[in-house]
Design an enzyme around this catalytic site. Structure first.
Site, short mmCIF file in Angstrom:
data_model
loop_
_atom_site.label_atom_id
_atom_site.label_comp_id
_atom_site.label_asym_id
_atom_site.label_seq_id
_atom_site.Cartn_x
_atom_site.Cartn_y
_atom_site.Cartn_z
N ARG A 1 0.82 -1.23 0.00
CA ARG A 1 0.00 0.00 0.00
C ARG A 1 0.85 1.26 0.00
O ARG A 1 0.51 2.25 0.66
CB ARG A 1 -0.97 0.03 1.20
CG ARG A 1 -2.06 -1.00 1.14
CD ARG A 1 -3.27 -0.46 0.40
NE ARG A 1 -4.26 -1.52 0.21
CZ ARG A 1 -5.37 -1.65 0.94
NH1 ARG A 1 -5.64 -0.78 1.87
NH2 ARG A 1 -6.19 -2.63 0.71
N ARG B 1 -3.84 6.64 0.69
CA ARG B 1 -4.38 7.84 1.32
C ARG B 1 -3.42 8.60 2.23
O ARG B 1 -3.68 9.75 2.57
CB ARG B 1 -5.65 7.48 2.12
CG ARG B 1 -6.89 7.53 1.24
CD ARG B 1 -8.12 7.21 2.03
NE ARG B 1 -8.07 5.82 2.49
CZ ARG B 1 -8.84 5.31 3.44
NH1 ARG B 1 -9.71 6.07 4.06
NH2 ARG B 1 -8.74 4.05 3.77
N ARG C 1 -7.31 11.15 -6.25
CA ARG C 1 -8.45 10.29 -5.93
C ARG C 1 -9.75 11.09 -5.94
O ARG C 1 -10.78 10.64 -6.43
CB ARG C 1 -8.20 9.65 -4.56
CG ARG C 1 -9.36 8.96 -3.90
CD ARG C 1 -9.47 7.53 -4.40
NE ARG C 1 -10.39 6.79 -3.56
CZ ARG C 1 -11.71 6.85 -3.69
NH1 ARG C 1 -12.26 7.59 -4.61
NH2 ARG C 1 -12.47 6.13 -2.88
N ASP D 1 -6.80 -3.22 -7.40
CA ASP D 1 -7.30 -3.82 -6.17
C ASP D 1 -7.61 -5.29 -6.42
O ASP D 1 -7.91 -5.68 -7.56
CB ASP D 1 -8.56 -3.09 -5.68
CG ASP D 1 -8.87 -3.47 -4.25
OD1 ASP D 1 -8.23 -2.92 -3.33
OD2 ASP D 1 -9.71 -4.36 -4.03
N TYR E 1 -14.64 -12.04 0.34
CA TYR E 1 -15.36 -10.79 0.06
C TYR E 1 -16.60 -11.06 -0.79
O TYR E 1 -17.65 -10.43 -0.61
CB TYR E 1 -14.45 -9.79 -0.65
CG TYR E 1 -13.37 -9.22 0.27
CD1 TYR E 1 -13.64 -8.13 1.09
CD2 TYR E 1 -12.11 -9.80 0.32
CE1 TYR E 1 -12.66 -7.63 1.94
CE2 TYR E 1 -11.13 -9.31 1.17
CZ TYR E 1 -11.42 -8.22 1.98
OH TYR E 1 -10.46 -7.74 2.83
O1 1CP Z 1 0.06 0.43 -3.24
C1 1CP Z 1 -0.39 -0.73 -3.29
O2 1CP Z 1 -0.15 -1.61 -2.44
C2 1CP Z 1 -1.15 -1.14 -4.53
C3 1CP Z 1 -2.55 -1.11 -4.51
C4 1CP Z 1 -3.42 -2.04 -3.68
C5 1CP Z 1 -3.29 -3.39 -3.34
C6 1CP Z 1 -2.12 -4.30 -3.58
C7 1CP Z 1 -4.67 -1.62 -3.20
C8 1CP Z 1 -5.19 -0.25 -3.34
N1 1CP Z 1 -5.32 -2.70 -2.64
C9 1CP Z 1 -4.50 -3.79 -2.70
C10 1CP Z 1 -4.76 -5.16 -2.23
C11 1CP Z 1 -5.95 -5.42 -1.40
N2 1CP Z 1 -7.21 -4.90 -1.49
C12 1CP Z 1 -5.97 -6.40 -0.37
C13 1CP Z 1 -4.80 -7.29 -0.02
C14 1CP Z 1 -3.83 -6.64 0.90
C15 1CP Z 1 -4.36 -6.28 2.27
O3 1CP Z 1 -4.67 -7.20 3.05
O4 1CP Z 1 -4.44 -5.09 2.55
C16 1CP Z 1 -7.25 -6.41 0.18
C17 1CP Z 1 -7.75 -7.29 1.31
C18 1CP Z 1 -8.05 -5.45 -0.53
C19 1CP Z 1 -9.49 -5.16 -0.33
C20 1CP Z 1 -9.69 -3.74 -0.03
N3 1CP Z 1 -9.60 -2.74 -0.96
C21 1CP Z 1 -9.92 -3.14 1.23
C22 1CP Z 1 -10.02 -3.88 2.57
C23 1CP Z 1 -11.46 -4.05 2.94
C24 1CP Z 1 -11.71 -4.79 4.24
O5 1CP Z 1 -12.44 -4.21 5.07
O6 1CP Z 1 -11.26 -5.93 4.44
C25 1CP Z 1 -9.98 -1.75 1.03
C26 1CP Z 1 -10.26 -0.68 2.05
C27 1CP Z 1 -9.77 -1.52 -0.36
C28 1CP Z 1 -9.68 -0.22 -1.06
C29 1CP Z 1 -8.33 0.20 -1.47
N4 1CP Z 1 -7.48 -0.55 -2.26
C30 1CP Z 1 -6.32 0.15 -2.50
C31 1CP Z 1 -6.46 1.43 -1.84
C32 1CP Z 1 -5.44 2.53 -1.89
C33 1CP Z 1 -7.71 1.44 -1.20
C34 1CP Z 1 -8.31 2.58 -0.42
C35 1CP Z 1 -9.27 3.27 -1.31
C36 1CP Z 1 -9.34 4.76 -1.12
O7 1CP Z 1 -10.10 5.17 -0.23
O8 1CP Z 1 -8.69 5.51 -1.85
#
Ligand code: 1CP
Length: 351
Positions: free
Chosen positions: A31, A35, A44, A81, A157
């Site tokens: 990540r 944000r 964003r 994602d 999910y």
């Molecule tokens: O910079 C990076 O790492 C690249 C982008 C990336 C990656 C690899 C994002 C952007 N998401 C992911 C993987 C991801 N997404 C995972 C695996 C890693 C982890 O455990 O964190 C998972 C479980 C998700 C699912 C997801 N997407 C969640 C979690 C939800 C939950 O409650 O379990 C969330 C909040 C997102 C949104 C997301 N994905 C990425 C970002 C920057 C965001 C935030 C969105 C925003 O508000 O801008």
């Protein structure tokens, strides 16, 4: 361990995946785009929805590059994602501001009729276009990591319709109707192979498979729903692209890491914060690359506490095939200056 072509080793990040120790270790952070960066929040806000951002090659490439410009990480990770896969298959995904993902849940085999691999082409193509742009725009020495969610984690999910703390919907479905749940896992496995192959053909240098909820399964279910589908993805990718290392991230499964590595054939593992450094050393000594595992909260804390732990990790992993990373993703409260401090500190290791 992969036998990488010599020209691939110009990218320091790739060297540990051929079993080599690198000093100082390559560094990137899960990540690393997101944000905590003001430039991300600005873009964003302009992009519309989160998925619009993922499906806009120009903007997604820009967001991927932001942390590389600031910090000069050894690897960039494609901005996308893990939920792009269910979305592309036909279970549409929404991200409500500040609330995380929302999907119309699929809780039994009847729901699988909504999904089809033939639906994925256009959305996967947009992600691959982002990769192609990045291959041109990244500095030559910076590796590009592609990724997908592991079938088990993505299925949690899809069944729950949102994030959950216990993954109950998927675990219950898998106990109640293993054959039906296997059909979902099979669809996700096939889609992941197509998706990752597309990313590799468009230019990524390595792959990471995120299994964020691997730790919620009992032993037999871990083999069936985590190890077996991941093994199938790894073997297909290896057959088609023998020069591209695959990293697995079975979060929460430190006690089953050896089973995971032996059973899946991954070239590297990313270790979460709970994984003891002694376990990471044991794995590294076998020639499997190890990534990890600083607590993301230390990156919020900063100061001496951060420096001390960075030094401890780097010292423990000296002489082993190691990539510095966090144990999980950067949290939004992280001060950007602490990330610069971490990178500088890692780069002192071995000096
Ligand atoms: O910079 C990076 O790492 C690249 C982008 C990336 C990656 C690899 C994002 C952007 N998401 C992911 C993987 C991801 N997404 C995972 C695996 C890693 C982890 O455990 O964190 C998972 C479980 C998700 C699912 C997801 N997407 C969640 C979690 C939800 C939950 O409650 O379990 C969330 C909040 C997102 C949104 C997301 N994905 C990425 C970002 C920057 C965001 C935030 C969105 C925003 O508000 O801008």
């Amino acid at each position: 361990m992969r036998d990488l072509k010599p020209e691939r080793l110009d990218k320091r990040f790739l060297q540990p995946f051929s079993g080599k120790a690198v000093a100082p270790p390559p560094v990137w952070l899960m990540r690393q785009a997101g944000r905590y960066l003001p430039e991300y929040r600005k873009l964003r806000a302009e992009a519309g929805s989160f998925l619009d951002l993922c499906y806009s090659p120009k903007l997604a490439a820009e967001v991927t590059l932001q942390p590389i410009r600031r910090y000069g990480f050894d690897a960039a990770i494609l901005f996308s994602d893990i939920l792009v896969v269910p979305d592309a298959l036909g279970q549409s995904v929404r991200f409500a501001e500040g609330e995380g993902p929302r999907l119309d849940p699929i809780k039994s085999i009847a729901g699988l009729s909504r999904l089809a691999l033939s639906n994925t082409h256009d959305k996967f193509a947009l992600v691959c276009e982002t990769v192609a742009r990045l291959s041109n725009e990244l500095p030559r020495e910076t590796a590009l990591i592609g990724f997908c969610g592991a079938p088990w984690t993505v299925a949690t999910y899809m069944a729950e319709g949102k994030g959950s703390s216990d993954q109950a919907a998927a675990r219950s479905w898998a106990y109640r109707d293993p054959a039906g749940f296997a059909a979902l896992i099979d669809i996700l496995t096939e889609a992941s192979i197509v998706y990752l192959s597309g990313q590799i053909e468009a230019g990524v240098d390595a792959i990471q498979i995120f299994d964020s909820w691997a730790g919620s399964l009992a032993e037999n279910e871990f083999t069936r729903w985590v190890v077996e589908p991941t093994a199938r993805i790894v073997s297909e990718i290896r057959k088609r692209h023998p020069d591209v290392p695959v990293i697995g991230f079975p979060r929460g499964a430190a006690a089953s890491l050896q089973t995971y590595i032996a059973g899946t054939g991954v070239d590297g593992v990313s270790c979460d914060t709970s994984c003891p450094l002694s376990v990471m050393q044991t794995i590294g000594r076998t020639g499997t690359a190890v990534q990890g595992n600083l607590d993301p909260l230390l990156l919020v804390t900063g100061g001496d506490a951060l420096d001390d732990r960075v030094d401890t990790i780097c010292r423990a992993m000296t002489g082993l095939p190691f990539v510095f990373n966090l144990g999980h993703g950067i949290v939004p409260e992280t001060p950007p200056d602490n990330v610069a401090r971490l990178v500088a500190r890692v780069r002192l290791a071995g000096k």
